[in-house]
Design an enzyme around this catalytic site. Structure first.
Site, PDB file in Angstrom:
ATOM      1  N   GLU A 171      -2.107   0.425  -1.661  1.00 27.01           N
ATOM      2  CA  GLU A 171      -1.319   2.469  -0.913  1.00 27.01           C
ATOM      3  C   GLU A 171      -0.201   2.530  -1.173  1.00 27.01           C
ATOM      4  O   GLU A 171       0.088   2.923  -0.077  1.00 27.01           O
ATOM      5  CB  GLU A 171      -2.475   1.931   0.111  1.00 27.01           C
ATOM      6  CG  GLU A 171      -3.303   1.268   0.126  1.00 27.01           C
ATOM      7  CD  GLU A 171      -5.142   2.019  -0.451  1.00 27.01           C
ATOM      8  OE1 GLU A 171      -4.432   3.369  -0.415  1.00 27.01           O
ATOM      9  OE2 GLU A 171      -5.776   1.843  -0.733  1.00 27.01           O
ATOM     10  N   GLY A 172       0.545   2.572  -2.089  1.00 31.74           N
ATOM     11  CA  GLY A 172       1.937   2.926  -2.068  1.00 31.74           C
ATOM     12  C   GLY A 172       2.874   1.795  -1.758  1.00 31.74           C
ATOM     13  O   GLY A 172       2.816   1.143  -0.120  1.00 31.74           O
TER      14      GLY A 172
END
Lengths: 591, 591
Positions: free
Chosen positions: B435-436
């Protein structure tokens, strides 16, 4: 698959430009000219890079297996071990009398770094043998030395350390393994030892276990512990192998990492053993082994960080992702390489400044050991005794963190096993635990080493930093290195003064800050090494070096360490000065 | 095997004593009385502690297997998933219209923590479905909602997010997956996606893939990316399952952890898909999912730290090793429990003060989300938008570090897999990446969120801290909490000012400090939460609480955080203020 290429250039720089080993008074150091050390380092680089590194992932994937009491090492390990033996690497710094090459310890330690980087699980088979041989060398009788050392130094036989039992690790006074004297100089040992690295495997003709046990009737607790030599196969006077002894591997552990090293439960059932050293003085003898082992473990932190960094750097240069915020740097490609991004650089610089600083630190430590042993220098001995817990605790904590940073650069590709980055963190994790968990190192440092010999060694350390700063104050280019070092050293001294003032009233006031102190001191040591490297590189540049880029890079990395890593000391000092209350306020049942 | 017992008491404390949810103006919050929330939390504690936690080690050991295109989850997972579905847990905070229970997000997030602590790999199957459903809810047509949502909300069908391709992760503009319009409103998707969590498995009747792809002829780069719904089995108008779509799992990854979640390579070969949201606006739609997912991932850091801490605490109380330096505390036993030792306490207090502070932080964040969505409050939306990268980046970094500390308390027993402590660190590691990656979170915070809406939200944040300090300055007992918070907040503001002053001239001056800023801000947020908890507990004590011990413990933990954790901000500030030069000095080939 990850690559490894030994940092021989950096090692030569530390040995010759920074530590100037040939100028040191230590016996044997006059032989260490650049050509000689380079020849040794280059050969070591070859075998570690070409033979051991390619087996690292294989070892992780296959692990060791136990079947019918026999432990099988991964494919290729035995062949590789034979090559290491044939190269004479196992006895590099051991006495010629027993088949070694008698090189200084500092050369052995450079080799240790390479072995650990290339394949930590593999390196342990040799590393523990080296430690066990060192204990026999220091405490054995002449007969024991001639019986065991030649075959251990060439690694036809390997060695182990047997301390831990299921209910006791740090607190060895609780141990239950018994050694009954047989009246003929031998003992019968019974008990169970756990977490025995290389306890059983298929790469050696014999395994020489050094085992801590209690002789019935001796003093209680740790004062009644003795050390024994317990071979897997009994050894005849002529060195021939006899009957199988009463020791066997009961099981091997499933672990987070170092899968290719067999971590054994060893069961002793009336196993025949012989006292090594003096009755009930086993811990003293074991510490010979353990002090060396602690430095070897400290190196593992550096070594895993080094190999992880090498691969992260390659990835950061090759992986195209995003654009530099200051303008495209690879305009013809679909994106810029990762290395253009400031946060990737921060991570790479953290890693680079750690591994190079740590390497200088341990090699300096190794010269102290050589000076202590070969030069019979009590001050060097005191200094390395002070620094040993720092080398072990700080380098393994930071080394682990650096492998995590390196893994992070790969993003999701670092989490899958395919690229091998996960293995570096999993293998590095054990170094924070074994040979005395890092909390125990901090306790050793603050609870024992600071006050050792009336605080003489820590005062000598501060004096050394102070003198260095004073002696270099007028050198152009040193100021950005010396000012932060001075501040960090002051922080460390303030922490020491806090311990003295408060620790007298309440020992918990010192012990609550022990971990922070260990890290502070580690930073000051690396800061000192970076200042020394800075000076060495300024000199090289002033003297018209043929490799100015190398030295400019060193200076930039030194400035990075000072600007971005050393400020940690202010945080540690604030924590320490908050004293015991925050840490000890709660009762155990309030947690 | 490790245990897990959900911290329901602490959750109720945060919801009712600290955040006082029932007093907030958010629609739906008036229903959140103590009896109601306790009933929900207690039931959630039961299923997570009794059903999911016992499967955690099983899942790690067995992992997922792929055979003939079918992924098999570990033994017991399907039964457990059925129980979670039957309990109605999958749609807790989803609209009633589609079968959900319509509880506020804050309750859903408390559940998320428990699910992640009990079994992170398991929780992901439901968590990603929740995120995909949220994206359809926000961007889907009415027909899409009624076709997909009911079966996703009850988890008969699960969902996935398909972003990454082999050559691009963060830089999605490089993606190659194509979506050809078919003229009938559908598209044919072809390409390969990797790292697709829950991409294929045996626990759902259908899998709804949300896939980013480019429609030929659209804008270049990230502006030409659209989002598509691609079901594994095509769905008829009546909701019946039709033909198998052209999407298949090519392989599953070997990973460091979360072995029980299938991480798939997904091959799209003329797979039929439908646009979700607007053409070329796929990133916007994906961000709906991603923002929620980032908070859910932040929670994973907390959740793994919580369960690791619980087990480390039990071990520290039970394992007898050594004696307290201030005198025996277990004189009848062979040794004292580990918890008597200051350095063990330091570690436990680090963990305790982190998990409790982090829990308050994310639950506060959840109330902002509810206020933003249910209360249509733009300021709350701005604030949570600012905080999201901090929740994700800081909580997963620190959460990971805490699992490492917890593992360390076990010594060697933490390194072997038997006690399950290694799994917590291996599972927690992914949360720093997906998620980043956390470096991207720091970039989002410093490069985007600080300046968003003219810097309004970060100014509101500082104002909130300042007001809290001012409003509580006269409360007895608050001073030891407020003084450090004020200092830390000042450090953070100084860092922000440095970015403003230097970042204009050179963006690298800000970006070189982005990671430090994210951590500083995380510490200030946890400091604020500890100050708020301190105030809540002082009030409870003043009001004659029946549980004074609980509140005294909170106050002691608050003081610990302030004294021992918050000083990190001074270090981060010093690093930030050293600017871009140390980080950017070297050319890429000088490393």
């Amino acid at each position: 698959m990850p690559d490894y290429s030994a940092p021989t250039k950096d090692m030569a720089y530390v040995l010759h430009d920074v530590l100037k080993v040939q100028d040191l008074p230590t016996p044997g150091y006059d032989d260490l000219d650049r050509d000689f050390t380079s020849a040794v380092l280059d050969e070591a680089a070859k075998i570690t890079g070409e033979v051991l590194a390619p087996l690292n992932v294989v070892g992780d994937t296959q692990g060791c297996t136990l079947e019918n009491g026999v432990v099988r090492t991964p494919d290729g390990f035995k062949d590789a071990f034979d090559q290491v033996k044939e190269g004479g690497w196992t006895g590099l710094d051991m006495p010629e009398e027993y088949g070694g090459q008698n090189l200084p310890y500092v050369m052995g330690l450079a080799l240790t770094e390479m072995l650990s980087s290339a394949n930590q699980a593999f390196a342990m088979y040799q590393g523990l043998t080296h430690g066990a041989a060192a204990a026999i060398l220091a405490h054995g009788t002449d007969a024991q030395k001639s019986t065991y050392l030649p075959d251990m130094i060439n690694c036809n036989w390997t060695g182990t350390m047997n301390l831990t039992e299921p209910h006791c690790g740090t607190d060895l006074g609780l141990m239950r393994t018994r050694a009954e004297p047989q009246g003929d100089g031998s003992y019968k040992l019974s008990g169970q030892k756990i977490f025995i690295s290389s306890g059983e495997h298929d790469m050696a003709d014999n395994i020489i276990h050094l085992v801590l046990a209690k002789i019935p009737g001796g003093p209680d607790g740790i004062k009644g512990v003795s050390l024994f030599i317990v071979p897997k196969f009994l050894v005849g006077d002529d060195g021939s192998l006899g009957a199988r002894n009463g020791v066997a591997c009961g099981s091997i552990e499933e672990k987070m990492g170092i899968h290719a090293n067999s971590t054994c439960v060893m069961n002793y059932d009336d196993a025949t053993g012989w006292l090594l050293g003096t009755e009930h003085k086993g811990m003293q003898a074991m510490f010979t082994m353990m002090n060396e082992a602690r430095i070897g473990v400290g190196i593992q932190g550096l070594a895993q960080a080094e190999v992880a960094y090498q691969n992260a750097l390659t990835y950061a240069r090759e992986r195209l992702q995003g654009r530099a915020v200051t303008g495209d740097e690879n305009p013809d490609g679909p994106a810029d390489p990762l290395i253009v991004h400031p946060d990737i650089r921060r991570s790479l610089m953290d890693q680079k400044s750690f591994v190079e600083g740590a390497r200088a630190f341990v090699l300096w430590g190794a010269t102290l050991i050589d000076q202590a042993h070969r030069g019979k220098d009590a001050e060097a001995l005191g200094m390395i005794s002070l620094l040993t817990p720092v080398i072990k605790g700080f380098l393994t904590d930071q080394g682990y963190d650096m492998t995590v940073l390196a893994q992070q650069i790969y993003g999701g590709h670092g989490y899958i096993e395919e690229h091998g980055m996960s293995q570096f963190t999993r293998d590095a994790r054990i170094a924070m635990i074994y040979e005395g968990a890092n909390g125990v190192q901090a306790l050793d440092l603050v609870g024992r080493k600071l006050a050792q010999d009336g605080g003489k060694h820590v005062m000598a350390f501060f004096e050394m930093v102070k003198s260095f700063i004073k002696d270099n104050a007028d050198i152009d280019g040193m100021e950005p290195l010396l000012t932060p070092l001075k501040q960090a050293s002051k922080d460390l001294q303030n922490a020491g003064m806090f311990f003295m003032a408060e620790g007298m009233k309440n020992p918990n006031a010192a012990l609550s800050g022990s971990y922070d102190f260990m890290h502070m001191m580690g930073h000051v040591c690396l800061g000192l090494m970076w200042a020394r490297m800075g000076r060495a590189s300024l000199d090289a540049l002033a003297n018209g070096t043929t490799d100015p880029d190398f030295h400019q890079t060193k200076l930039a990395t030194a400035r990075y360490y000072m600007a971005r890593r050393l400020p940690a000391t202010t945080m540690h000092l604030a924590r320490i000065q908050s004293g015991a209350d925050p840490v000890m306020d709660l009762a155990a049942d309030q947690f």
